[in-house]
Write a protein that holds these residues in place. Sequence first.
Motif, mmCIF file in Angstrom:
data_model
loop_
_atom_site.group_PDB
_atom_site.id
_atom_site.type_symbol
_atom_site.label_atom_id
_atom_site.label_comp_id
_atom_site.label_asym_id
_atom_site.label_seq_id
_atom_site.Cartn_x
_atom_site.Cartn_y
_atom_site.Cartn_z
ATOM 1 N N LEU A 334 -47.333 -14.077 35.916
ATOM 2 C CA LEU A 334 -48.274 -13.397 36.748
ATOM 3 C C LEU A 334 -47.726 -12.265 37.409
ATOM 4 N N LYS A 335 -48.157 -10.992 36.894
ATOM 5 C CA LYS A 335 -47.486 -9.811 37.401
ATOM 6 C C LYS A 335 -48.581 -8.795 37.866
ATOM 7 N N GLN A 336 -49.569 -9.344 37.835
ATOM 8 C CA GLN A 336 -50.755 -8.107 38.583
ATOM 9 C C GLN A 336 -51.690 -8.883 39.494
ATOM 10 N N VAL A 337 -51.779 -8.245 40.544
ATOM 11 C CA VAL A 337 -52.634 -8.698 41.604
ATOM 12 C C VAL A 337 -53.517 -7.640 42.185
ATOM 13 N N ALA A 338 -54.915 -7.946 42.515
ATOM 14 C CA ALA A 338 -55.883 -7.001 43.052
ATOM 15 C C ALA A 338 -56.709 -7.757 44.056
ATOM 16 N N CYS A 339 -57.143 -7.063 45.280
ATOM 17 C CA CYS A 339 -57.840 -7.972 46.104
ATOM 18 C C CYS A 339 -59.041 -6.868 46.447
ATOM 19 N N HIS A 340 -60.116 -7.422 47.026
ATOM 20 C CA HIS A 340 -61.323 -6.533 47.568
ATOM 21 C C HIS A 340 -61.648 -7.247 48.922
ATOM 22 N N GLY A 341 -61.349 -6.518 49.676
ATOM 23 C CA GLY A 341 -61.565 -6.716 51.250
ATOM 24 C C GLY A 341 -60.661 -7.851 51.517
ATOM 25 N N ALA A 342 -61.382 -8.805 52.345
ATOM 26 C CA ALA A 342 -60.612 -10.078 52.856
ATOM 27 C C ALA A 342 -61.373 -11.073 52.163
ATOM 28 N N SER A 343 -61.947 -10.766 51.083
ATOM 29 C CA SER A 343 -62.635 -12.021 50.378
ATOM 30 C C SER A 343 -62.287 -12.395 48.978
ATOM 31 N N PHE A 344 -61.777 -11.698 48.501
ATOM 32 C CA PHE A 344 -61.385 -12.069 47.007
ATOM 33 C C PHE A 344 -60.398 -11.224 46.280
ATOM 34 N N CYS A 345 -59.606 -12.235 45.516
ATOM 35 C CA CYS A 345 -58.289 -11.648 44.796
ATOM 36 C C CYS A 345 -58.358 -12.167 43.398
ATOM 37 N N VAL A 346 -57.721 -11.460 42.477
ATOM 38 C CA VAL A 346 -57.507 -11.846 41.104
ATOM 39 C C VAL A 346 -56.101 -11.567 40.709
ATOM 40 N N LEU A 347 -55.683 -12.514 40.052
ATOM 41 C CA LEU A 347 -53.998 -12.422 39.741
ATOM 42 C C LEU A 347 -54.101 -12.712 38.056
ATOM 43 N N SER A 348 -53.510 -11.858 37.515
ATOM 44 C CA SER A 348 -53.438 -11.796 36.103
ATOM 45 C C SER A 348 -51.906 -11.740 35.418
ATOM 46 N N ALA A 349 -51.893 -12.280 34.017
ATOM 47 C CA ALA A 349 -50.390 -12.358 33.502
ATOM 48 C C ALA A 349 -50.535 -11.355 32.238
ATOM 49 N N PRO A 350 -50.113 -10.088 32.460
ATOM 50 C CA PRO A 350 -50.362 -9.543 31.139
ATOM 51 C C PRO A 350 -49.437 -9.735 29.875
ATOM 52 N N GLY A 351 -49.991 -9.865 28.770
ATOM 53 C CA GLY A 351 -49.542 -10.382 27.494
ATOM 54 C C GLY A 351 -49.354 -11.852 27.176
ATOM 55 N N THR A 353 -51.550 -15.606 26.753
ATOM 56 C CA THR A 353 -52.972 -15.838 26.156
ATOM 57 C C THR A 353 -53.400 -17.414 26.960
ATOM 58 N N VAL A 354 -52.656 -17.852 27.638
ATOM 59 C CA VAL A 354 -53.065 -19.192 28.324
ATOM 60 C C VAL A 354 -52.640 -18.748 29.758
ATOM 61 N N HIS A 355 -53.311 -19.534 30.661
ATOM 62 C CA HIS A 355 -53.074 -19.470 32.160
ATOM 63 C C HIS A 355 -52.688 -18.136 32.471
ATOM 64 N N ASN A 356 -53.616 -17.081 32.186
ATOM 65 C CA ASN A 356 -53.509 -15.769 32.299
ATOM 66 C C ASN A 356 -54.318 -14.977 33.132
ATOM 67 N N VAL A 357 -55.269 -15.730 34.030
ATOM 68 C CA VAL A 357 -56.042 -15.111 35.042
ATOM 69 C C VAL A 357 -56.522 -16.240 35.853
ATOM 70 N N PHE A 358 -56.193 -15.940 37.199
ATOM 71 C CA PHE A 358 -56.544 -16.725 38.450
ATOM 72 C C PHE A 358 -57.210 -15.846 39.410
ATOM 73 N N SER A 359 -58.301 -16.393 40.166
ATOM 74 C CA SER A 359 -59.179 -15.873 41.166
ATOM 75 C C SER A 359 -59.112 -16.743 42.431
ATOM 76 N N TYR A 360 -59.192 -16.158 43.433
ATOM 77 C CA TYR A 360 -59.329 -16.660 45.011
ATOM 78 C C TYR A 360 -60.447 -16.280 45.602
ATOM 79 N N SER A 361 -61.021 -17.075 46.052
ATOM 80 C CA SER A 361 -62.343 -16.615 47.184
ATOM 81 C C SER A 361 -62.013 -17.084 48.535
ATOM 82 N N ASN A 362 -61.917 -16.584 49.477
ATOM 83 C CA ASN A 362 -61.885 -16.684 50.807
ATOM 84 C C ASN A 362 -62.984 -17.313 51.329
ATOM 85 N N ASP A 363 -62.947 -18.713 51.335
ATOM 86 C CA ASP A 363 -64.393 -19.632 51.757
ATOM 87 C C ASP A 363 -64.300 -19.972 52.978
ATOM 88 N N ALA A 364 -63.104 -20.529 53.671
ATOM 89 C CA ALA A 364 -63.090 -21.129 54.935
ATOM 90 C C ALA A 364 -62.640 -20.442 55.956
#
Length: 816
Positions: A334-351, A353-364
């Motif tokens: 996992l070598k890329q991360v981008a966040c929107h405000g303080a609510s949401f982030c996405v992590l990705s693994a360029p190249g 094909t599996v376990h390549n995208v994860f998302s996080y939502s600041n719920d609590a």
Amino acid sequence: MCLAAAGVLAMLAASRAHAGWREVTSMPERPNATLDVWGNGTFSLGFMGDGRGGAYLFVDGGVARRFNAFEASASVGTSYQPDTDCFVSVDQYGQRTSLGADGGLCGGINPSTPSINNHSDEGLQRVKHAVGGGAAAATYGNNQHTLLLSDAGLATPANTFSPVLALEQGSTRGAPLAVMRVGDSVYSVIGVLGSTTEGRWETIPFKDSGRWVLGALDAGPVQAVELFPVEGASVPFAMVGTRHAFIQGSLDNETPRLDAVQRLAAGEELVALSMNVREGGDGGHGFGMALVARADGGLQVMSPVPMQTKALAGTVWRPRVIPPDVMKNMTAKLKQVACHGASFCVLSAPGETVHNVFSYSNDASPEISVWDADGEVVTAMEFERGKNYKLTFLGKDPDGDPVRLTTSYSVTGSWEVKPVSAEPGEPVVMEISTSPICQTTEAGHFELTASDGLAAHEVRRTMPVRVVWTPLKPDSLQVSLSQSAQTLRVDSPLECEVERGLRADLRLEPEDANVPTRTARVDVPGEWSLTDLDCGRYHLRATLEDATGSSVEQQERSMVLPGRGVSLEPRPQNGMKAVCGQGATVSLSTLVTPTPGFCQTPDYSWTYESALEFEQLSEPDGTVRLASKAKELDALLGGSVRVGVTASKGPARTELSFDVPISVDPFVKVGRRSELPVASETGLVGVLVDLTNTTACDVSGARYVEHLEGLAYVEGSATLDGVPVETHWNGDALQVDGLLLAGGATRTLSYVARPLLVGERRMWGEASKGDVRLSVSEGNEPRPSGCGCASAESGPMLFVLAAMGAALRRRSTARS
């Protein structure tokens, strides 16, 4: 202090399952380095697959649109306008394409739209959009990178990108890029590729701004960069992640010098970073994530601790906890991360094909707890007067976000606060001391605020402070019996007894059912006279109460009341025993006993007088023992000690004196043998008595008395060990004085007796010295057979009997 039944482990409990994390499994292609987040659940991701490049648009976590329009070329930048619902992507050649909600073109972007790359460089490596409008693009070429800035962005059909900066650092792709609008200006920062920590920044309108450096610290090359605005600053701040450190600072100087605010641990390397301050509030600013490769090859995700101002955002980073079932699929790829405000982030693994995208939502939202020094939860700020406390204020987020906890307080009197520690992201520790006042006081309050960087999640808590009396406890009442045992004294270690109106309810319940129960109410401190109570054992029940009606019962206790006097009875029969080689000894307390009716053991003091030498010894259990210095029996037998004792309990007192003889357990064994008569006409009986000293101690001056019943002693017949011995015969008993009984030896007394014509015939004897019996009792002797004598083997005694028989016959002949 009011406490809840909870332990310290609860403070460290893991976050709830998943805690806002999910793995995105709906993208079968390999992501590239293009990752843009547009809102909560909305993001775009470039990819390569089947020889063609494209981009995905995810809305609410699911796939909304998919480009696959670039032949052998991947997307290097995207744009999404929620108001027009138009998704735009650009490839490395600057060509753009669009996709609307209906599946057609949108926003005026079509194949004839001008390329945004009209320069001699080989192509674009990355295009990024600024919040509020504007964009930046970085090219790659054989000899340089070029930084392009646009006041509009990709969604505008015309080419609005203009070159503002050229870097002569070669053609390697992946230079870190950031863009930010501040007012009418669009700023961009690009990291310089190489071994040094260096970068350049520029703006439109063009300012020829120059470069920034990190001073002397070798933090490694720039890996990621973000820009964020700060109120009152005309230029943005930069958050830079280098290979070995986090760097933060402002671009407000001609040659900005950014500071390293936190270094990574040895062996760790930062690979990506995203941070912003858009949704912070008064409780804290700063939210995002950084991807760090650990020394063991694993992945660590870090986040910034929200800070009190935007200018300090990103200066403290902490590792965050990822749920294990999510973390097991996250790798260092996992070598890329981008966040929107303080609510949401996405992590990705360029190249990948599996376990390549994860998302996080600041719920609590964060949670606030307060702990005392014993690890118990504090639910109410009630402090006892005149005491010291240490409190730990903890902010924890169920999602694992770092929490900034701020603690303020107001003090109106009777207590003081001393902050001990309050590092960002760490528990706040404070020491509290209260004054020794004699009233309950509303003394102020604590204001607690916890923030995870999202203003909507800020938690505020007001905790009023009260300084109170020490609560009543079982040990708040002290009841003791006076030395005279005639008074119960009632006291309390609590202060302010008068103000609190302390009083004790006392109840004495006798074990004797014939004795009445007695009760009393006593002010504290105070006394209860027991002079009219009967002697005996009582059970005391005591309850302490104050003016507020609070009460506490003391544990029941047992006590013995002595009555009105003390007297003793002597027990000299429990006298002093002598033992061979050990001397004579006695425990003095066994010599007396309190008379009936006295219910307590008195205190004793002792005196003694004797012709013998003694010493007084104290045992570990407190008893007193009297022991002779002489250890041999011969010196002790027949002696005595004059003992004096004084017994007292409180004012009651008595004295007593008496003689204690020195006795001994009988140790001389008496054995008896008899021989049959040699001449029937005389009927004489020969008797041998063996006296055996079973100890190792010699005894001199002993006396032996042989009792004869139905038999008469023949004068002059007695011998001791075969030698004639002087005896005393009184008609019933034969006595030998001055005997020496050597230790372990046997002396033999022999004599001749004539049976009487009538009466039972019996023999027994006893050895003694003075009034002390030495021999073991023989008990009842068996009835003799024939002449009343037991037969035995003939021996030397036969010669004595024969001689005496002959003499008697001659005497009879002469008379006749």
